[in-house]
Design a protein around this motif. Structure first.
Motif, mmCIF file in Angstrom:
data_model
loop_
_atom_site.group_PDB
_atom_site.id
_atom_site.type_symbol
_atom_site.label_atom_id
_atom_site.label_comp_id
_atom_site.label_asym_id
_atom_site.label_seq_id
_atom_site.Cartn_x
_atom_site.Cartn_y
_atom_site.Cartn_z
ATOM 1 N N SER A 97 -28.585 26.266 92.876
ATOM 2 C CA SER A 97 -27.635 26.862 91.925
ATOM 3 C C SER A 97 -27.657 28.381 92.011
ATOM 4 C CB SER A 97 -27.980 26.419 90.502
ATOM 5 O OG SER A 97 -27.905 25.020 90.370
ATOM 6 N N LYS A 98 -28.847 28.944 92.131
ATOM 7 C CA LYS A 98 -28.987 30.396 92.280
ATOM 8 C C LYS A 98 -28.240 30.882 93.517
ATOM 9 C CE LYS A 98 -32.651 33.791 93.232
ATOM 10 N NZ LYS A 98 -34.114 33.936 93.445
ATOM 11 N N LYS A 99 -28.345 30.128 94.598
ATOM 12 C CA LYS A 99 -27.651 30.509 95.828
ATOM 13 C C LYS A 99 -26.137 30.351 95.684
ATOM 14 C CE LYS A 99 -31.441 31.418 98.040
ATOM 15 N NZ LYS A 99 -31.768 32.790 98.481
ATOM 16 N N LEU A 100 -25.686 29.309 94.997
ATOM 17 C CA LEU A 100 -24.253 29.136 94.769
ATOM 18 C C LEU A 100 -23.673 30.333 94.014
ATOM 19 C CD1 LEU A 100 -24.020 25.370 93.696
ATOM 20 C CD2 LEU A 100 -23.455 26.343 95.931
ATOM 21 N N VAL A 101 -24.381 30.768 92.994
ATOM 22 C CA VAL A 101 -23.920 31.916 92.203
ATOM 23 C C VAL A 101 -23.905 33.179 93.061
ATOM 24 C CG1 VAL A 101 -24.498 33.407 90.251
ATOM 25 C CG2 VAL A 101 -24.632 30.926 90.000
ATOM 26 N N HIS A 102 -24.944 33.343 93.878
ATOM 27 C CA HIS A 102 -25.008 34.514 94.765
ATOM 28 C C HIS A 102 -23.816 34.564 95.708
ATOM 29 C CE1 HIS A 102 -26.496 37.426 97.691
ATOM 30 N NE2 HIS A 102 -26.290 36.526 98.635
ATOM 31 N N TYR A 103 -23.529 33.444 96.360
ATOM 32 C CA TYR A 103 -22.436 33.451 97.337
ATOM 33 C C TYR A 103 -21.067 33.442 96.654
ATOM 34 C CZ TYR A 103 -25.697 33.135 101.166
ATOM 35 O OH TYR A 103 -26.693 33.427 102.073
ATOM 36 N N ALA A 104 -20.983 32.909 95.455
ATOM 37 C CA ALA A 104 -19.728 33.009 94.709
ATOM 38 C C ALA A 104 -19.416 34.472 94.420
ATOM 39 C CB ALA A 104 -19.817 32.210 93.418
ATOM 40 N N ASP A 105 -20.445 35.232 94.083
ATOM 41 C CA ASP A 105 -20.249 36.666 93.847
ATOM 42 C C ASP A 105 -19.898 37.385 95.146
ATOM 43 O OD1 ASP A 105 -20.569 39.138 92.135
ATOM 44 O OD2 ASP A 105 -22.144 39.525 93.614
ATOM 45 N N LYS A 106 -20.596 37.031 96.219
ATOM 46 C CA LYS A 106 -20.358 37.689 97.508
ATOM 47 C C LYS A 106 -18.947 37.438 98.019
ATOM 48 C CE LYS A 106 -22.087 37.896 102.274
ATOM 49 N NZ LYS A 106 -23.146 37.433 103.208
ATOM 50 N N ASP A 110 -14.278 32.092 92.070
ATOM 51 C CA ASP A 110 -14.282 31.867 90.625
ATOM 52 C C ASP A 110 -14.914 30.535 90.249
ATOM 53 O OD1 ASP A 110 -12.894 34.271 89.955
ATOM 54 O OD2 ASP A 110 -11.038 33.333 90.654
ATOM 55 N N TYR A 111 -15.238 29.722 91.252
ATOM 56 C CA TYR A 111 -15.758 28.386 90.998
ATOM 57 C C TYR A 111 -16.934 28.095 91.928
ATOM 58 C CZ TYR A 111 -10.942 27.880 89.236
ATOM 59 O OH TYR A 111 -9.753 28.063 88.598
ATOM 60 N N VAL A 112 -17.846 27.246 91.431
ATOM 61 C CA VAL A 112 -18.817 26.584 92.292
ATOM 62 C C VAL A 112 -18.661 25.088 92.049
ATOM 63 C CG1 VAL A 112 -20.447 28.510 92.292
ATOM 64 C CG2 VAL A 112 -20.696 26.683 90.599
ATOM 65 N N ALA A 113 -19.135 24.284 92.991
ATOM 66 C CA ALA A 113 -18.957 22.832 92.865
ATOM 67 C C ALA A 113 -20.186 22.102 93.387
ATOM 68 C CB ALA A 113 -17.710 22.381 93.622
ATOM 69 N N PRO A 135 -22.493 33.087 83.160
ATOM 70 C CA PRO A 135 -21.815 32.266 82.143
ATOM 71 C C PRO A 135 -20.305 32.231 82.283
ATOM 72 C CG PRO A 135 -22.579 34.328 81.195
ATOM 73 C CD PRO A 135 -23.156 34.261 82.568
ATOM 74 N N ASP A 136 -19.750 33.082 83.128
ATOM 75 C CA ASP A 136 -18.295 33.145 83.258
ATOM 76 C C ASP A 136 -17.746 32.283 84.387
ATOM 77 O OD1 ASP A 136 -18.073 35.023 81.159
ATOM 78 O OD2 ASP A 136 -18.609 36.650 82.528
ATOM 79 N N ILE A 137 -18.630 31.726 85.210
ATOM 80 C CA ILE A 137 -18.143 30.959 86.353
ATOM 81 C C ILE A 137 -17.862 29.516 85.926
ATOM 82 C CG2 ILE A 137 -20.316 30.038 87.276
ATOM 83 C CD1 ILE A 137 -19.325 31.129 90.040
ATOM 84 N N GLU A 138 -16.874 28.905 86.549
ATOM 85 C CA GLU A 138 -16.527 27.521 86.240
ATOM 86 C C GLU A 138 -17.143 26.604 87.282
ATOM 87 O OE1 GLU A 138 -12.584 24.717 85.370
ATOM 88 O OE2 GLU A 138 -12.427 26.910 85.346
ATOM 89 N N VAL A 139 -17.680 25.465 86.810
ATOM 90 C CA VAL A 139 -18.329 24.509 87.698
ATOM 91 C C VAL A 139 -17.449 23.277 87.845
ATOM 92 C CG1 VAL A 139 -20.410 23.172 88.179
ATOM 93 C CG2 VAL A 139 -20.573 25.305 86.882
ATOM 94 N N LEU A 140 -17.177 22.894 89.081
ATOM 95 C CA LEU A 140 -16.375 21.716 89.370
ATOM 96 C C LEU A 140 -17.281 20.580 89.833
ATOM 97 C CD1 LEU A 140 -13.515 23.421 91.433
ATOM 98 C CD2 LEU A 140 -13.609 23.034 88.959
#
Length: 398
Positions: A97-106, A110-113, A135-140
């Protein structure tokens, strides 16, 4: 502009179908695959992801980060969910999850899944971890809402869209593996009365087929960190764990069969294999008991293992509670240096020796020989004072 999503991608049927399914709905899909020691060849993953429709495919070796920052703190807490499960699959979720958030920012997504189902624990672990970090990212979670009711429908969908998936029919087991262990469910395991078939086990030898001679291993600790195995120093903790998996697995050590309480309220029969982890648990518990005073050790054992296991299992890794418990176990680990010798034999592991420069064991106090330095007269008076409340209670009862 297309909606962009970073997907936790294993390369299996579910996540491969998710790539195309999200693409059909107008998303740009970036896949993220973590090497956490699952023992699979990941070189083909990028090509598979792109063939399914991904615009970018990331594969990252995070074995050492997983071992150092997730397995080690859990070992130091001696955390076993419901007293048995060493949290093998649970532990990788907050890191992924930490990596998903990192690459979503990179990649400005706007979403991770993820590919978790609606009745599993992983949906909670992924989503709580992601929201704790952003807290602002949406999870699919497509598997919870898509139209497919059976695996066969997914296979047909994959064929229709030219998605390269090796499986053409349902496997009997659902398997999740990393360097800390293997979790296995489904198939014949869904009957809690049935003994697990031997083909359900992935990395351990049947105890009946294990060597007829025991094997001894010595694990060296430095301030609570396993550093050596049989005298050989390991620069990477992940390498030591993987080697210990091989050794202990040969002897059938690390098999767990349990019915556990899932977060969503159902009971689930699971089997786990964690040969290296369970050997390390035995070793660390013993070194800690050797170097920790009675008051602190009892408080630790009565409170920390259960609470720590519960928060990992329930997706609460990124909380002040976990950080506070790490601070406590980290303080205890400062004294946990030394060696523990263990005996592996036909599915069992037992500690047979331990030593530490910080040991609180004093032979002249423990011995029953003429070297005995304990004040036995003091013991008489201690017993009298210690038992005084019971003596008063006995008088009242009589």
């Amino acid at each position: 502009m297309a909606k962009r999503v970073v997907l936790a991608y294993s390369g299996g049927l579910d996540t491969s179908v998710i790539v195309r399914w999200l693409t059909d709905k107008g998303y740009e899909v970036i896949t993220y695959t973590a090497d956490v020691g699952q023992g699979e060849e990941l070189a083909e993953i990028p090509d598979k992801a792109r063939a399914a429709g991904a615009v970018e495919a990331i594969v990252e070796d995070i074995k050492e980060e997983f071992a150092r920052d997730f397995c080690l703190p859990t070992l130091r807490a001696l955390a076993l969910y419901e007293g048995k499960y060493p949290l093998t699959a649970s532990l990788s979720r907050p890191l992924i999850s930490k990596k998903l958030v990192h690459y979503a920012d990179k990649f400005r997504a706007d979403y991770v899944a993820h590919g978790s189902t609606g009745k599993g624990n992983d949906q909670v672990r992924f989503e709580l971890s992601v929201w704790a970090l952003n807290p602002d990212i949406e999870v699919l979670a497509p598997v919870r809402e898509w139209e497919f009711k059976a695996r066969e429908e997914q296979v047909e969908y994959a064929k229709k869209h030219g998605i390269p998936v090796k499986a053409t029919k349902e496997k009997p087991y659902s398997i999740d593996r990393n360097l800390w262990g293997v979790s296995v469910e489904c198939g014949p395991l869904e009957d809690p009365w049935q003994e697990p078939p031997e083909d359900a086990y992935q990395i351990t030898t049947s105890p009946e087929r294990a060597p007829n001679e025991p094997e001894y291993v010595t694990i060296g600790f430095e301030e609570g960190v396993p550093r050596s195995l049989n005298g050989a120093e390991y620069r990477l903790l992940s390498d030591l764990i993987l080697e210990l998996n091989e050794i202990a697995g040969r002897h059938g050590v690390g098999r767990i069969d349990m019915v556990e309480n899932r977060l969503v309220g159902i009971k689930s029969r699971e089997i786990y294999e964690a040969p290296g982890a369970l050997v390390l648990y035995e070793a660390y518990r013993d070194i800690l008991s050797l170097v920790t005073d009675r008051f602190t050790f009892h408080y630790f054992m009565n409170h920390v293992p259960h609470e720590y296991a519960k928060l990992v299992y329930e997706g609460l890794w990124f909380t002040p509670l976990r950080e506070a418990l790490d601070a406590f176990t980290g303080r205890l680990a400062r004294d946990a240096s030394g060696e523990v010798r263990l005996k592996l034999y036909k599915g069992s592991v037992s500690v047979v020796g331990r030593r530490s420069p910080n040991s609180l064991y004093e032979e002249d106090l423990a011995t029953y020989t003429e070297e005995d330095a304990f004040d036995h007269i003091a013991g008489k008076h201690f017993t009298k004072v210690w038992g005084l409340p019971l003596k008063v209670l006995g008088k009242r009862r009589s």
